[in-house]
Every structure is written in C-alpha cells, then in structure tokens.
Design an enzyme around this catalytic site. Sequence first.
Site, PDB file in Angstrom:
ATOM      1  N   SER A  52       5.478   0.856  -0.809  1.00  0.00           N
ATOM      2  CA  SER A  52       5.297   2.117  -0.092  1.00  0.00           C
ATOM      3  C   SER A  52       4.920   1.880   1.364  1.00  0.00           C
ATOM      4  O   SER A  52       5.389   2.588   2.267  1.00  0.00           O
ATOM      5  CB  SER A  52       4.216   2.957  -0.781  1.00  0.00           C
ATOM      6  N   ASN A  53       4.066   0.891   1.624  1.00  0.00           N
ATOM      7  CA  ASN A  53       3.641   0.626   2.992  1.00  0.00           C
ATOM      8  C   ASN A  53       4.716  -0.037   3.834  1.00  0.00           C
ATOM      9  O   ASN A  53       4.570  -0.144   5.052  1.00  0.00           O
ATOM     10  CB  ASN A  53       2.376  -0.233   2.985  1.00  0.00           C
TER      11      ASN A  53
ATOM     12  N   LYS B 188       1.495  -2.659 -11.211  1.00  0.00           N
ATOM     13  CA  LYS B 188       0.646  -2.285 -10.085  1.00  0.00           C
ATOM     14  C   LYS B 188       0.327  -0.816 -10.264  1.00  0.00           C
ATOM     15  O   LYS B 188       1.227   0.036 -10.223  1.00  0.00           O
ATOM     16  CB  LYS B 188       1.346  -2.513  -8.745  1.00  0.00           C
TER      17      LYS B 188
ATOM     18  N   SER C 281      -1.686   2.333  -8.762  1.00  0.00           N
ATOM     19  CA  SER C 281      -2.339   2.810  -7.545  1.00  0.00           C
ATOM     20  C   SER C 281      -3.069   4.127  -7.741  1.00  0.00           C
ATOM     21  O   SER C 281      -3.515   4.739  -6.776  1.00  0.00           O
ATOM     22  CB  SER C 281      -1.291   2.970  -6.425  1.00  0.00           C
TER      23      SER C 281
ATOM     24  N   GLY D 289      -3.989  -1.200  -7.266  1.00  0.00           N
ATOM     25  CA  GLY D 289      -3.106  -0.808  -6.190  1.00  0.00           C
ATOM     26  C   GLY D 289      -3.803  -0.394  -4.917  1.00  0.00           C
ATOM     27  O   GLY D 289      -3.161   0.154  -4.019  1.00  0.00           O
TER      28      GLY D 289
ATOM     29  N   VAL E 228      -2.886  -5.404  -5.067  1.00  0.00           N
ATOM     30  CA  VAL E 228      -1.884  -5.181  -4.017  1.00  0.00           C
ATOM     31  C   VAL E 228      -2.478  -4.107  -3.125  1.00  0.00           C
ATOM     32  O   VAL E 228      -2.512  -2.935  -3.488  1.00  0.00           O
ATOM     33  CB  VAL E 228      -0.536  -4.742  -4.597  1.00  0.00           C
TER      34      VAL E 228
END
Length: 333
Positions: A83-84, A202, A204, A228, A245
Amino acid sequence: MALGARLAASLRPALAAPHRAALRHCRGLGAPQGSEPSFDLGGIFPPLATPFSPTQEVDYARLEGNLRRYSRIPFRGLVVLGSNGEYPYLASRERVEVVSCVRRALPRDRLLLAGSGCESTQATIELTVSMAEAGADVALVVTPCYYRGAMTAAALIHHYTEVGDASPIPVVLYSVPANTGLDLPMEAVITLAQHPNIIGIKDSGGDITRLGLMVHKTRQEDFQVLAGSAGFLLASYAVGASGGVCALANVLGDPLCQLDHLCRTGQWQEARDLQHRLIEPNTAVTRRFGIPGLKKAMEWFGYYGGPCRAPLAPLSPAQVEELRSTFSANGWL
C-alpha cells in the site's frame, strides 16, 4: 487444470527450487513448536515507498539511493508494491520493473516480498508469475475488494487456493481493511494456512485479539503472522507474531529493528519504552497523513521521499508543521 495453473506450470520448477533451497533460516517466534518454517519471516520489513520524479515518473536512481541506505539497517527484507508503494497507481510494466530494480540492489540474504494482488484471480496469478521472474522471493497478495459484498470466506478461500496452487513462489496473505473495507475472515485464514504454498499473513487491522487467535489457530502449520503496523508491534510479538511490515520503517528503520531485538531477547521494559515513542509518529505517517506524510518524513531522515502520484496531494504547510512536531515531541527530530 485452471488457466492460471497452466500459465505457471512450466515456470514453477525453475523458479521455486532455488528459493526453497537458499532461504531456510532459524525458526521465527510465530512458528509451531518443534518445527522450522520453510521461510523465516521473523524481523522487520519496510514496505518501500515508490519514489517519483517531479513529473511523476518512477525515479529508479532515487530508489537505488534509498536502497543503499536501507542496506545498512538489519532488516529481514523489503516489501515492494504494498500500500505504501502506491501500488494501485503503477502500471503492470512499472510494477515488474520496480521489483527487478530492487532485486538487483538487494543482498541475496534479504527477502524480497512483492505485491501481486489484483481484483481477479487470473490477473493475480499472471502478475505473481511475473514477480517471480523479476526476482521476488515471496508474493504478497492483498484481498480483492471491488465486489466486497461477494467476497465471502468461500470465495476468498477459492481465490487464494488458486493463487497458491499456481504461484512458483510462496504466498503471504495481506489483509488491510483500512484500504479494502474487508477483513480476511478468520475461517479463511485458518483454512488457507494449511496450503503448502501459503506461508503467512500480513494483518494490518490492529486487532490484537484477532492476531493472537491467528497465531494460536495456525500453530500446527508452516505459517507465520506479521504485524502490519509499528503502532502495535510490541503487542503483536507478545501474542506470537513473527515480525512486522511497518510503514514507519521507511523513516525509523533502526529503532524498529531495535524494538524487534528487545522483544526477541525478553527486554520488555525497554521495548515498552521504545514502543511508546513510536506510536504517535506511526499514526502520523499512516492513518493521519498517509503516504504524503510518510514521504515528507523520509526527507527529514536523509531519504528521498518526493512527490506522490496524483490524485494523492502533498501536505499543506500546516500539516507539515504538525507532522514535524509529532516526530520532535517523541525525540526523533
């Protein structure tokens, strides 16, 4: 045989064997007692920001510059096109080129996780194969969500099973409800953890009860749970997560690796003190100001952040000042 499986069948032996042979390491915190995971995901992974030029083209030279600095931090590996990384804003060609660039610069003892989740199962399989060819060690596959009302546990189990069957590299599930509006159901996670080519998740969402239950319910499988976000990293380790992460690792990589070390060595008071100082900066570069905030903070710590791709807008001067104050108040600037 499904279409995706046919597409991947010829590539699987050539791509999968070197990964399995070369990347066996010691057991992570979240692994079942008495067993070793096929891939050790224990440690910190920054989900890399994708650098863009002023004209919003991928800036590979700036990416390589950031990678040189990250190579001095004891990360377990890197996540590309999460996403980042502004993954939805990159063309398929750019996605593969970014992974190739990172693979060339990354030491072989560092894992490379690459985002390959698409809305359709077929597209996900095709992109996963491309990521493997480009040098990814693991595919990070986000939940399809455009038709979220139809994404039942059964539909998601079928989707991920097809991807896991066809992928020439191991698969990590990716649940990010803040972006998708969809939590990967617990029953789906438990079922998919039994797949031999699905090695972790992962998560989040920030629900520590859910995260701990995942660890508990999958403890007999070759399956690891990754936090996450840096904001709940210590709590995640306390309930058995293997690693994290964390967007904030793009900015404060060394402190997050130190937090990982403190938790693994049982230095809980020191870990708690450090975790407290990371909560507000983490919130600032995730929920509050998002990727524009993350990229601005990177610049204060010597990395190239640069612009986001439209329609993501830069921070206002007032937002920049608030972001800086958050880091300063917690002793980072």
